[in-house]
Write a protein that holds these residues in place. Structure first.
Motif, short mmCIF file in Angstrom:
data_model
loop_
_atom_site.label_atom_id
_atom_site.label_comp_id
_atom_site.label_asym_id
_atom_site.label_seq_id
_atom_site.Cartn_x
_atom_site.Cartn_y
_atom_site.Cartn_z
N CYS A 173 16.51 40.42 19.03
CA CYS A 173 16.99 40.18 20.40
C CYS A 173 17.49 38.74 20.45
CB CYS A 173 15.80 40.37 21.34
SG CYS A 173 15.92 39.52 22.92
N PRO A 174 18.60 38.42 21.13
CA PRO A 174 19.46 39.33 21.89
C PRO A 174 20.74 39.72 21.16
CG PRO A 174 19.92 37.11 22.58
CD PRO A 174 19.06 37.02 21.35
N GLN A 175 20.71 39.76 19.83
CA GLN A 175 21.92 40.08 19.07
C GLN A 175 22.59 41.38 19.49
OE1 GLN A 175 23.72 38.08 17.36
NE2 GLN A 175 22.18 36.55 17.76
N THR B 51 22.74 42.76 22.36
CA THR B 51 23.45 42.52 23.62
C THR B 51 24.68 41.66 23.38
OG1 THR B 51 21.24 42.37 24.55
CG2 THR B 51 23.06 41.88 26.02
N VAL B 52 24.53 40.66 22.50
CA VAL B 52 25.65 39.77 22.21
C VAL B 52 26.79 40.56 21.57
CG1 VAL B 52 26.37 37.79 20.83
CG2 VAL B 52 24.19 37.75 22.01
N LYS C 287 28.48 42.64 24.20
CA LYS C 287 29.32 41.75 25.03
C LYS C 287 30.63 41.45 24.30
CE LYS C 287 28.74 37.35 27.53
NZ LYS C 287 29.59 36.32 26.95
N VAL D 126 13.86 47.40 24.59
CA VAL D 126 14.32 46.12 25.14
C VAL D 126 15.82 45.99 24.95
CG1 VAL D 126 14.19 43.63 24.90
CG2 VAL D 126 12.11 44.98 24.80
N ASN E 201 18.64 45.86 27.95
CA ASN E 201 19.59 44.74 28.05
C ASN E 201 21.03 45.24 28.00
OD1 ASN E 201 17.42 43.08 28.20
ND2 ASN E 201 17.73 42.04 26.25
N THR F 256 16.72 32.32 25.46
CA THR F 256 17.30 33.47 24.76
C THR F 256 18.81 33.29 24.60
OG1 THR F 256 15.63 34.85 25.81
CG2 THR F 256 17.44 35.99 24.74
N LYS G 173 19.44 30.73 21.95
CA LYS G 173 19.21 31.31 20.63
C LYS G 173 20.42 32.14 20.18
CE LYS G 173 15.99 34.59 19.79
NZ LYS G 173 14.66 35.24 19.70
N ALA G 174 21.06 32.78 21.15
CA ALA G 174 22.20 33.64 20.83
C ALA G 174 23.50 32.86 20.71
CB ALA G 174 22.35 34.72 21.91
N LEU H 289 25.05 31.50 23.11
CA LEU H 289 25.89 31.67 24.29
C LEU H 289 25.88 30.42 25.16
CD1 LEU H 289 24.66 35.25 25.12
CD2 LEU H 289 26.92 34.65 24.31
N GLY I 24 22.59 40.77 30.73
CA GLY I 24 21.60 41.46 29.91
C GLY I 24 20.92 40.58 28.87
N ILE I 25 21.08 39.25 28.99
CA ILE I 25 20.43 38.35 28.04
C ILE I 25 19.02 38.09 28.55
CG2 ILE I 25 20.57 36.12 26.89
CD1 ILE I 25 22.84 38.04 26.19
N TYR J 128 10.07 42.35 29.96
CA TYR J 128 9.72 43.76 30.10
C TYR J 128 8.22 43.96 29.96
CZ TYR J 128 14.71 44.29 29.64
OH TYR J 128 16.06 44.18 29.83
#
Lengths: 207, 232
Positions: A12-14, A16-17, A20, A38, A42, B66, B69-70, B72, B147-148, B154
């Motif tokens: 996570c969150p790859q 979702t990335v 996107k 999860v 997302n 998060t 980390k991504a 973004l 959605g990040i 959760y």
């Protein structure tokens, strides 16, 4: 044939990335496979936000999510055998998505002379025009100077960003040249990020 | 190491020893021993019906971490959140003792609703949360819409489960952020209704308190332990 992305095993969150990125590239119809609720939750959020309908199928631990842009649903006739014009031809790799990263280590090509500078300018300009375009350009060592205000390469770099190409600038390098306070294009990253980017790319071109 | 020492000095804590562990990822932690003035302890079991709830740091750092980390967001984008996380709750705590405060908790890994739930259960009370008054980082709202969202969100939501109810119209990203796990979050202070405005005013005047917002009120025990509404 719809494009399928295997996002299983990605942290996570790859997932979702990735979703996107596909949406931003204009993919109207694609499938992404994940292995966690999860990731599913997302992806459903961004899909809804960007106007995509999501259909879910489960098979053991795998969750397959089919995303379709809402407007596209009305336009398609269920008997149509034609591929929608928006479908891009994607080179299939074991991951089903080909990611290319370009690493630039200096603000010239070859030698640090007039020809070297001209070659780099030409190289960046060609990146603006070429198809398919690379996914990312990583600037290391004194290549970071190109992304800083006052550089003659800003126009081309901005055009790359407009194309959807991510520009990553090495933070420690900006520090070394005392450029961190100057406005710069692109996302500032550290060495760990750069290594990750390179290892997650299918193809790396280093100039 | 020096940074930790400097902050410990501000907090009035003496570092008297330690040991080192070698690992691939750096880790840093402290174990605290000391004596406490009994009459100054604010427990989670003493919240009263009618109390207002005051929060002293914005929420959303879980989403921001998060997104960082991504790749973004960059560290520069979230420098406010990092600064706030690096701010001790000491100033807020010192001010709080001057007012009629019944209970207090800090907001960390279980998220705002998670920690609030702990207080409600221990105090055997219910509460209303004014979703539109909870301070949240703008970038966190933006990224949450995309959605990040960290896994912890959760887990936190699942843990609280049926005890939390959302009225209609509370956006998905707001709901997600209310369960967002915080790192070094603020204090959630339960203060007598009549003292709430003065407490908030004094907190706002202090530069070491990032924000001060009344984010809800405590009620007698009802069917729903926590009810999230939009106040306006």
């Amino acid at each position: 044939m719809i494009e399928t992305i295997d996002a299983r095993g990605l942290a996570c969150p790859q997932p979702t990335v990735l979703t996107k990125a596909l949406i931003e590239r204009g993919q109207l119809n694609f499938e992404i496979i994940v292995d966690s609720d999860v990731a599913k939750e997302n992806i459903e959020r961004i899909a809804k936000r960007m106007g995509y309908k999501v259909a879910e199928t489960r098979s053991g631990m795998d969750i397959s999510l089919r995303l379709v842009k809402e407007a596209d649903i009305e336009e398609k006739s269920e008997f149509s055998m034609e591929k929608p014009k928006s479908m891009e031809k994607i080179v299939c790799t074991p991951k089903n998505v080909s990611v290319t990263a370009i690493v630039l280590n200096s603000d010239y090509i070859g030698e640090n002379d007039e020809l070297g500078m001209v070659l780099m300018k030409g190289f960046l300009y060609s990146l603006v025009e070429v198809n398919p375009e690379p996914n990312a350009v990583i600037l290391m060592h004194n290549a970071v100077k190109m992304a800083v205000s006052g550089s003659g390469h800003l126009e081309n770099l901005e055009l790359l960003i407009k194309r959807g190409i991510k520009i990553y600038t090495c933070g420690p390098c900006l520090d070394y040249y005392s450029l961190k306070d100057k406005a710069s294009l692109g996302t500032i990253v550290n060495m760990h990020d750069i290594v990750e980017l390179l290892l997650n790319s299918d193809r790396v071109v280093s100039i | 190491m020096r940074g930790g020492r400097e902050v410990a000095d501000i907090a009035g804590v003496v570092i008297i020893g330690g040991h080192t562990v070698e690992d691939d990822e750096p880790k840093y932690g402290m174990s605290v021993t000391g004596t406490v003035e009994m009459k100054k302890i604010k427990k989670i079991s003493d919240a009263r019906a009618g109390d207002k709830m005051v929060l002293t740091k914005p929420i959303g750092i879980g989403v921001l971490a998060t997104a960082l980390k991504a790749g973004l967001l960059s560290e520069m984008d979230i420098v406010d959140a990092i600064d706030n996380a690096a701010t001790l709750n000491k100033a807020a705590a010192d001010i709080m003792h001057k007012y009629d405060v019944s209970a207090c908790t800090d907001v960390t890994g279980f998220g705002l609703i998670g920690h609030l739930s702990g207080v409600m259960k221990a105090s055997e009370k219910s509460c209303k949360v004014y979703a539109d008054h909870v301070p949240m980082y703008d970038l966190a709202i933006e990224q949450a819409k995309m959605g990040i969202i960290p896994e912890g969100t959760y887990k936190n939501r699942e843990f609280v489960g049926e005890d939390c109810d959302f009225t209609e119209g509370i956006q998905q990203e707001v709901q997600d952020l209310l369960f967002d796990p915080q790192t070094s979050g603020g204090l959630l202070i339960f203060v007598a209704k009549d003292d709430a405005d003065s407490l908030v005013e004094e907190l706002r005047l202090n530069q070491d308190v990032p924000v001060a917002e009344i984010i809800g009120e405590v009620t007698e025990l009802e069917e729903e332990q926590i009810c999230v509404i939009n106040l306006s």
